[in-house]
Design an enzyme around this catalytic site. Structure first.
Site, PDB file in Angstrom:
ATOM      1  N   ARG A  55      26.239  26.339  18.496  1.00  0.00           N
ATOM      2  CA  ARG A  55      24.788  26.216  18.629  1.00  0.00           C
ATOM      3  C   ARG A  55      24.068  27.235  17.747  1.00  0.00           C
ATOM      4  O   ARG A  55      22.950  27.021  17.317  1.00  0.00           O
ATOM      5  CB  ARG A  55      24.346  26.381  20.092  1.00  0.00           C
ATOM      6  CG  ARG A  55      22.893  25.958  20.319  1.00  0.00           C
ATOM      7  CD  ARG A  55      22.467  26.029  21.782  1.00  0.00           C
ATOM      8  NE  ARG A  55      22.439  27.385  22.275  1.00  0.00           N
ATOM      9  CZ  ARG A  55      23.059  27.818  23.376  1.00  0.00           C
ATOM     10  NH1 ARG A  55      23.778  26.982  24.101  1.00  0.00           N
ATOM     11  NH2 ARG A  55      22.972  29.067  23.743  1.00  0.00           N
ATOM     12  N   TYR A 109       1.756  12.834   9.686  1.00  0.00           N
ATOM     13  CA  TYR A 109       2.732  11.893  10.237  1.00  0.00           C
ATOM     14  C   TYR A 109       2.402  11.677  11.719  1.00  0.00           C
ATOM     15  O   TYR A 109       2.123  12.645  12.437  1.00  0.00           O
ATOM     16  CB  TYR A 109       4.114  12.511  10.054  1.00  0.00           C
ATOM     17  CG  TYR A 109       5.268  11.687  10.507  1.00  0.00           C
ATOM     18  CD1 TYR A 109       5.610  10.511   9.848  1.00  0.00           C
ATOM     19  CD2 TYR A 109       6.053  12.099  11.575  1.00  0.00           C
ATOM     20  CE1 TYR A 109       6.701   9.770  10.267  1.00  0.00           C
ATOM     21  CE2 TYR A 109       7.147  11.357  11.989  1.00  0.00           C
ATOM     22  CZ  TYR A 109       7.457  10.196  11.326  1.00  0.00           C
ATOM     23  OH  TYR A 109       8.549   9.464  11.734  1.00  0.00           O
ATOM     24  N   ASP A 182       5.024  20.486   5.617  1.00  0.00           N
ATOM     25  CA  ASP A 182       5.993  19.402   5.710  1.00  0.00           C
ATOM     26  C   ASP A 182       6.089  18.782   4.315  1.00  0.00           C
ATOM     27  O   ASP A 182       5.152  18.144   3.835  1.00  0.00           O
ATOM     28  CB  ASP A 182       5.510  18.387   6.755  1.00  0.00           C
ATOM     29  CG  ASP A 182       6.472  17.213   6.934  1.00  0.00           C
ATOM     30  OD1 ASP A 182       7.253  16.930   6.009  1.00  0.00           O
ATOM     31  OD2 ASP A 182       6.421  16.568   7.996  1.00  0.00           O
ATOM     32  N   LYS A 207      15.021  11.344   5.300  1.00  0.00           N
ATOM     33  CA  LYS A 207      14.321  10.593   4.248  1.00  0.00           C
ATOM     34  C   LYS A 207      14.971  10.831   2.871  1.00  0.00           C
ATOM     35  O   LYS A 207      16.145  10.589   2.724  1.00  0.00           O
ATOM     36  CB  LYS A 207      12.844  10.965   4.269  1.00  0.00           C
ATOM     37  CG  LYS A 207      12.216  11.001   5.679  1.00  0.00           C
ATOM     38  CD  LYS A 207      12.121   9.619   6.307  1.00  0.00           C
ATOM     39  CE  LYS A 207      11.731   9.664   7.787  1.00  0.00           C
ATOM     40  NZ  LYS A 207      10.503  10.389   8.101  1.00  0.00           N
TER      41      LYS A 207
HETATM   42  C1  LIG Z   1      10.013  11.033   9.168  1.00  0.00           C
HETATM   43  C2  LIG Z   1       9.091  12.170   9.063  1.00  0.00           C
HETATM   44  C3  LIG Z   1       9.105  13.203  10.007  1.00  0.00           C
HETATM   45  C4  LIG Z   1      10.024  13.186  11.205  1.00  0.00           C
HETATM   46  O1  LIG Z   1      11.361  13.236  10.836  1.00  0.00           O
HETATM   47  P1  LIG Z   1      12.535  12.608  11.751  1.00  0.00           P
HETATM   48  O2  LIG Z   1      13.764  12.943  10.994  1.00  0.00           O
HETATM   49  O3  LIG Z   1      12.255  11.151  11.902  1.00  0.00           O
HETATM   50  O4  LIG Z   1      12.461  13.317  13.074  1.00  0.00           O
HETATM   51  C5  LIG Z   1       8.214  14.248   9.850  1.00  0.00           C
HETATM   52  N1  LIG Z   1       7.340  14.274   8.817  1.00  0.00           N
HETATM   53  C6  LIG Z   1       7.302  13.300   7.890  1.00  0.00           C
HETATM   54  C7  LIG Z   1       6.342  13.402   6.768  1.00  0.00           C
HETATM   55  C8  LIG Z   1       8.164  12.210   7.966  1.00  0.00           C
HETATM   56  O5  LIG Z   1       8.103  11.233   7.059  1.00  0.00           O
END
Ligand SMILES: *Cc1c(COP(=O)(O)O)cnc(C)c1O
Length: 393
Positions: A55, A109, A182, A207
């Site tokens: 962890r 998001y 982000d 992504k």
């Molecule tokens: C998909 C996404 C997230 C969340 O990520 P997960 O891996 O689905 O938890 C956060 N911010 C953006 C811009 C995203 O496209």
């Protein structure tokens, strides 16, 4: 070294006894043992490097974290189970010894807005929203709200606004407020927020970075000031990525610059094709010289690379026409998510922005006729041909 080289080499090929594995193995051990109790004691105390419990850290995650730290040019990284887990731990880290207030970009998001309002909100975290493309408004909001952190995305979803990250970072630094970015849509190929003054960078590894639609993961890369607390919090909160997913993410990242370069080129070709199509009302893509944020885009993004997200409005279309169009797609995959090797289309009204009222959607520029396309690595002419045949309604 260039990012194309870093992506292939950073984090890997650590000596293991006499040999060097060319790729990092998947370490499934939940805990680690040492000959001497004294060593165990030092490992637990963080006095000598080593692994104690999965962890906290494991060698596979560690290799991935080193790779992410290199790509984002930070002090260190934390690999998390999802992008949302990464956002949660980054925000918690920033707010730990500060006011429990988040100043967030108004275009975020959908799940991030949900996290702030419905998960962190009930624990006493207040969120206010600001137009992140307006630095004066951000400065004023920091003065009045006195937030414990500012949260923004490099490129917003789905209508692709780009805030002046460098200016926002400067304003945050002057006010001594940490900035969390982000960077999922832009990826470190296009923008490295820490180099522009941000304090923590978050990714959904699900992504572009992993890129094959077969793994969920997230990451936080932090500056020197926030790294110790980030790791400290994570040891207890446990948002840890599993070693199999860490391996898959690392395997994906090796080809990420190559894929992303191709995806950017494809997206530019697709946007060009759509602009000339009689059934298309409007195209959102960052290469547009008339884009509202064109000056910021020119300053922050590398010349000729504008990302691989394209949004567009169908002419005279409501939901039934959009459904008919999307039902006709044969190559482009109709699904949530983005950044994969295959092209994917999503209908924001029905998916990512479903929970908003029609008025809220209208204010964010999300019309019933708007679709969002994540452009993949296929041949651009095949993507265009699929869109073209589907646009015959
Ligand atoms: C998909 C996404 C997230 C969340 O990520 P997960 O891996 O689905 O938890 C956060 N911010 C953006 C811009 C995203 O496209």
């Amino acid at each position: 070294m260039k990012i194309q080289t870093q992506a292939v080499h950073a984090g890997d090929r650590k000596k293991a006894g006499a040999h060097v594995p060319v790729t990092t193995p998947i370490y499934t051990a939940a805990s680690y043992s040492y000959e001497q109790m004294e060593t165990t004691d030092q490992v637990f105390a963080n006095e000598v490097p080593g692994y104690a419990y999965a962890r906290y850290d494991n060698p596979t995650n560690h290799a991935l974290e080193e790779l992410l730290t290199t790509l984002e040019n930070g002090a260190g990284s934390l690999a998390c189970a999802t992008g949302m887990a990464a956002l949660q731990i980054a925000i918690a880290t920033a707010l730990l010894d500060r006011s429990k207030k988040v100043l967030a970009a108004s275009a975020l998001y959908g799940a991030t807005i949900n996290l702030l309002m419905n998960v962190m909100g009930p624990f006493g975290v207040e969120t206010s929203f600001v137009d992140i493309t307006n630095p004066e408004a951000v400065k004023a909001a920091i003065e009045t709200e006195k937030p414990g952190c500012v949260l923004m995305e490099t490129v917003s979803n789905p209508v692709l606004r780009v805030g002046p990250l460098d200016e926002i970072a400067r304003i945050c630094r002057e006010a001594d407020v940490p900035l969390i970015v982000d960077n999922t849509f832009a990826t470190p190929l296009l923008v490295r927020p820490l180099e522009l003054g941000a304090h923590m960078v978050v990714h959904s590894l699900t992504k572009y970075l992993s890129g094959h639609g077969d793994v969920m993961g997230g990451s936080v890369t932090a500056d020197e000031a926030h790294l110790p607390m980030l790791r400290q919090m994570s040891r207890t909160a446990g948002p840890t990525l599993g070693p199999f997913e860490a391996y898959l993410s690392m395997r994906g990242i090796k080809t990420f610059p190559l894929r992303m370069e191709r995806q950017c080129a494809n997206a530019a070709a697709v946007a060009q094709f759509l602009r000339g199509h009689a059934r298309v009302e409007r195209v959102y893509y960052l290469d547009d010289p008339a884009h509202v944020d064109a000056a910021t885009i020119a300053r922050l993004l590398p010349a000729g690379q504008f990302g691989a997200m394209v949004a567009f409005e169908l002419k005279d279309a409501g939901t039934p026409e959009v459904f008919a169009f999307m039902n006709r797609l044969r190559l482009v995959v109709k699904a949530t998510s983005l950044g994969d090797v295959h092209s994917m289309m999503l209908y924001p009204k029905m998916a990512s922005h479903r929970d908003l009222s029609p008025r809220q959607r209208e204010r964010m520029g999300i019309r019933d006729s708007l679709v969002r396309l994540s452009v993949g690595i296929e041949a651009a002419e095949d993507i265009c041909a699929d869109l073209d045949q589907a646009l015959l309604f």
